[in-house]
Design an enzyme around this catalytic site. Structure first.
Site, PDB file in Angstrom:
ATOM      1  N   LYS A  12       9.450  36.263  25.985  1.00 12.32           N
ATOM      2  CA  LYS A  12      10.152  35.090  26.528  1.00 12.32           C
ATOM      3  C   LYS A  12       9.447  33.823  26.097  1.00 12.32           C
ATOM      4  CE  LYS A  12       6.719  34.057  29.528  1.00 12.32           C
ATOM      5  NZ  LYS A  12       5.944  32.792  29.500  1.00 12.32           N
ATOM      6  N   PRO A  96       2.051  39.380  20.522  1.00 10.59           N
ATOM      7  CA  PRO A  96       0.639  38.991  20.529  1.00 10.59           C
ATOM      8  C   PRO A  96       0.090  38.848  21.943  1.00 10.59           C
ATOM      9  CG  PRO A  96       1.909  37.587  19.047  1.00 10.59           C
ATOM     10  CD  PRO A  96       2.897  38.390  19.822  1.00 10.59           C
ATOM     11  N   GLY A  98      -2.266  37.160  24.781  1.00 12.38           N
ATOM     12  CA  GLY A  98      -2.768  35.812  25.033  1.00 12.38           C
ATOM     13  C   GLY A  98      -1.941  34.733  24.371  1.00 12.38           C
ATOM     14  N   LEU A 101       3.738  34.717  25.994  1.00 11.21           N
ATOM     15  CA  LEU A 101       5.075  35.255  25.748  1.00 11.21           C
ATOM     16  C   LEU A 101       5.472  36.329  26.744  1.00 11.21           C
ATOM     17  CD1 LEU A 101       4.935  35.505  21.844  1.00 11.21           C
ATOM     18  CD2 LEU A 101       5.986  33.710  23.239  1.00 11.21           C
ATOM     19  N   GLY A 102       4.573  36.681  27.648  1.00  8.47           N
ATOM     20  CA  GLY A 102       4.912  37.630  28.701  1.00  8.47           C
ATOM     21  C   GLY A 102       5.038  39.067  28.243  1.00  8.47           C
ATOM     22  N   GLY A 103       4.307  39.441  27.190  1.00  4.69           N
ATOM     23  CA  GLY A 103       4.415  40.804  26.689  1.00  4.69           C
ATOM     24  C   GLY A 103       4.063  41.855  27.723  1.00  4.69           C
ATOM     25  N   ASP A 138       6.104  36.576  35.812  1.00  5.93           N
ATOM     26  CA  ASP A 138       7.155  36.704  34.810  1.00  5.93           C
ATOM     27  C   ASP A 138       7.951  37.996  34.935  1.00  5.93           C
ATOM     28  OD1 ASP A 138       6.108  34.369  33.791  1.00  5.93           O
ATOM     29  OD2 ASP A 138       5.078  35.328  32.114  1.00  5.93           O
TER      30      ASP A 138
END
Length: 286
Positions: A12, A96, A98, A101-103, A138
């Protein structure tokens, strides 16, 4: 479930992110506009385990196989439902770490949605979102994975209209990592007048917080404190604006920066230049 099931887990960007307050329990309240993206993405390959519980493996160093967002999501669901299926999860990272992007949050939502789909007695969307908020701000958004406004500690989700059709979103992921915990700590320590600096991108103001306004001032409360420690991220944002972006902003607590382009050719030119500098770049036609 004898065969492997592959769960695709996206990411995101925050087109607007206000950290409004810090609660007594340590959680932060937010007011944010989220946009889901398909790339970059992770994959969770789920197979049947040998005993009740979950085992997570990942080839990426730095991910604790016993304590991560996937195991936390599984434990939260099991505690709430009593459903503890034997699962093995191979986590294949493409988002990635840090990068803001809320991975990890997307991974948690993916396993929550999967458990909900196979549970004999599903919890329901409202309960699932409450569980998700305990894992991270998130995570409730990723349960829905549509453009939305999130408030509270992230558990109050309102789908929103999206007027940016035809724009190109360019997402740049430099070789920089920003810890979310550090960013929140830095934000808490900063003086009010220092951190409430607007991330000015376009003109006008946000008249309707339940829609994405083309004339909005996109804002990220983290930008001042993160840019102070990582000036190269400010430079990246400024470079995107120089390339003709209508807007550019850091996503989440960083370190990724995205830009909205009206002209596809401007986005293409920026894409090629950033790639030439070794930055991971993704294009999305909205």
């Amino acid at each position: 479930m004898n065969d492997a099931v592959t769960l695709r887990s996206g990411c995101k960007v925050n087109l607007d992110l206000h950290i409004t307050s810090r609660r007594d329990d340590g959680y932060h309240e937010i007011d944010s506009l989220f946009l889901p993206l398909e790339e970059p993405h992770d994959e969770l390959v789920v197979t049947v385990g040998d005993a009740p519980g979950i085992t997570v493996t990942c080839a990426i160093q730095g991910i604790d196989p016993t304590r991560n967002t996937v195991t936390r999501a599984y434990d939260a669901y099991a505690e709430a439902s009593g459903f503890r299926p034997p699962l093995r999860v191979e986590l294949r990272k493409g988002v990635p770490h840090g990068a803001g992007l809320g991975g990890g949050s997307a991974n948690a939502a993916a396993i929550l949605n999967h458990l909900e789909s196979i549970a004999p007695h599903p919890l329901g969307r409202e309960t699932l979102c409450r569980l998700a908020a305990r894992i991270g701000a998130d995570v409730p958004f990723f349960i829905h994975a549509v453009p939305c406004r999130a408030s509270g500690i992230g558990e109050i989700i309102t789908p929103v209209a999206w007027p940016y059709k035809g724009f190109t979103l360019l997402l740049a992921c430099p070789q920089v990592q920003v810890s979310t915990a550090w960013a929140y700590g830095a934000l808490d320590a900063a003086e009010e007048k220092q951190l409430r600096v607007r991330g000015c991108l376009t003109t006008g103001g946000v008249a309707d917080r339940n829609s994405f306004s083309r004339e909005s001032w996109l804002h990220n409360s983290f930008e001042p404190v993160v840019f102070a420690s990582h000036p190269e991220l400010r430079s990246l944002k400024e470079a995107l604006l120089r390339h003709g972006a209508a807007a550019a902003l850091m996503s989440g607590s960083g370190a990724s920066v995205f830009a909205l382009f009206r002209r596809r050719e401007d986005a293409e030119a920026a894409f090629e230049q950033l790639k030439g500098h070794g930055i991971r770049v993704y294009q999305h036609l909205l």
